[in-house]
Design a protein around this motif. Structure first.
Motif, PDB file in Angstrom:
ATOM      1  N   LYS A  89       0.828  -1.215   0.000  1.00 16.63           N
ATOM      2  CA  LYS A  89       0.000   0.000   0.000  1.00 16.63           C
ATOM      3  C   LYS A  89       0.858   1.259   0.000  1.00 16.63           C
ATOM      4  N   LEU A  90       1.973   1.237   0.739  1.00 21.19           N
ATOM      5  CA  LEU A  90       2.889   2.387   0.727  1.00 21.19           C
ATOM      6  C   LEU A  90       3.479   2.598  -0.666  1.00 21.19           C
ATOM      7  N   GLY A  91       3.831   1.498  -1.327  1.00 14.34           N
ATOM      8  CA  GLY A  91       4.357   1.587  -2.683  1.00 14.34           C
ATOM      9  C   GLY A  91       3.358   2.210  -3.645  1.00 14.34           C
ATOM     10  N   LEU A  92       2.101   1.832  -3.519  1.00 15.52           N
ATOM     11  CA  LEU A  92       1.066   2.414  -4.372  1.00 15.52           C
ATOM     12  C   LEU A  92       0.873   3.901  -4.074  1.00 15.52           C
ATOM     13  N   LYS A  93       0.931   4.251  -2.794  1.00 20.95           N
ATOM     14  CA  LYS A  93       0.694   5.638  -2.387  1.00 20.95           C
ATOM     15  C   LYS A  93       1.805   6.574  -2.851  1.00 20.95           C
ATOM     16  N   TYR A  94       3.069   6.144  -2.746  1.00 20.42           N
ATOM     17  CA  TYR A  94       4.198   7.035  -3.006  1.00 20.42           C
ATOM     18  C   TYR A  94       5.049   6.653  -4.210  1.00 20.42           C
ATOM     19  N   GLY A  95       4.689   5.608  -4.929  1.00 18.50           N
ATOM     20  CA  GLY A  95       5.520   5.119  -6.017  1.00 18.50           C
ATOM     21  C   GLY A  95       5.880   6.154  -7.061  1.00 18.50           C
ATOM     22  N   ALA A  96       4.972   7.067  -7.367  1.00 19.63           N
ATOM     23  CA  ALA A  96       5.225   8.076  -8.403  1.00 19.63           C
ATOM     24  C   ALA A  96       6.192   9.159  -7.936  1.00 19.63           C
ATOM     25  N   GLU A  97       6.463   9.224  -6.645  1.00 27.21           N
ATOM     26  CA  GLU A  97       7.321  10.278  -6.103  1.00 27.21           C
ATOM     27  C   GLU A  97       8.808   9.955  -6.215  1.00 27.21           C
ATOM     28  N   PHE A  98       9.154   8.712  -6.504  1.00 26.37           N
ATOM     29  CA  PHE A  98      10.547   8.291  -6.466  1.00 26.37           C
ATOM     30  C   PHE A  98      11.205   8.329  -7.842  1.00 26.37           C
TER      31      PHE A  98
END
Length: 126
Positions: A75-84
């Motif tokens: 869920k964290l990956g889905l939430k912030y994946g575009a930020e990296f």
């Protein structure tokens, strides 16, 4: 008495002129760890002022995740994946290489596994 450490420490580090997030995972992560970790990650990412984030993950002491913790991580990956922009994972076990492949599904930037921290930092600095 056998004490087993587990959890995740988060920091913002500077290498040369770049700032990036650093994570050190220890032991087998639990859902309870993520109940503490998630607000810390939210707070750390809120303070980043650059459009893309570079991250260094130290997995040298990570033993894995409990099933519910793996879902929390997803869920964290889905939430912030575009930020990296770049995520460097370094460790000394085979499974972080698998994590590199899976992580690349959820992170728009590059994800790469390294055997040591110096190589990971060099790659992030490029």
């Amino acid at each position: 008495m056998n004490i087993r450490k587990h959890g995740l420490s988060i920091g913002i580090e500077r290498v040369g002129s770049d700032f990036f997030l650093s994570f050190k995972a220890i032991g087998k992560l639990t859902h309870e760890d993520y109940e503490i970790i998630t607000p810390m990650i939210d707070s750390a990412l809120t303070g980043i002022r650059t459009p893309k984030i570079k991250a260094l993950i130290d997995a040298t002491e990570l033993e894995g995740w409990e099933l519910r913790a793996a879902w929390d991580d997803f869920k964290l990956g889905l939430k912030y994946g575009a930020e990296f922009d770049k995520v460097a994972i370094f460790g000394n076990k085979n499974w972080p290489k698998i994590t590199e492949k899976i992580g690349s599904w959820f992170i728009t930037g590059e994800v790469k596994y390294f055997e040591n921290q110096e190589d990971a930092l060099d790659w992030l600095d490029k």
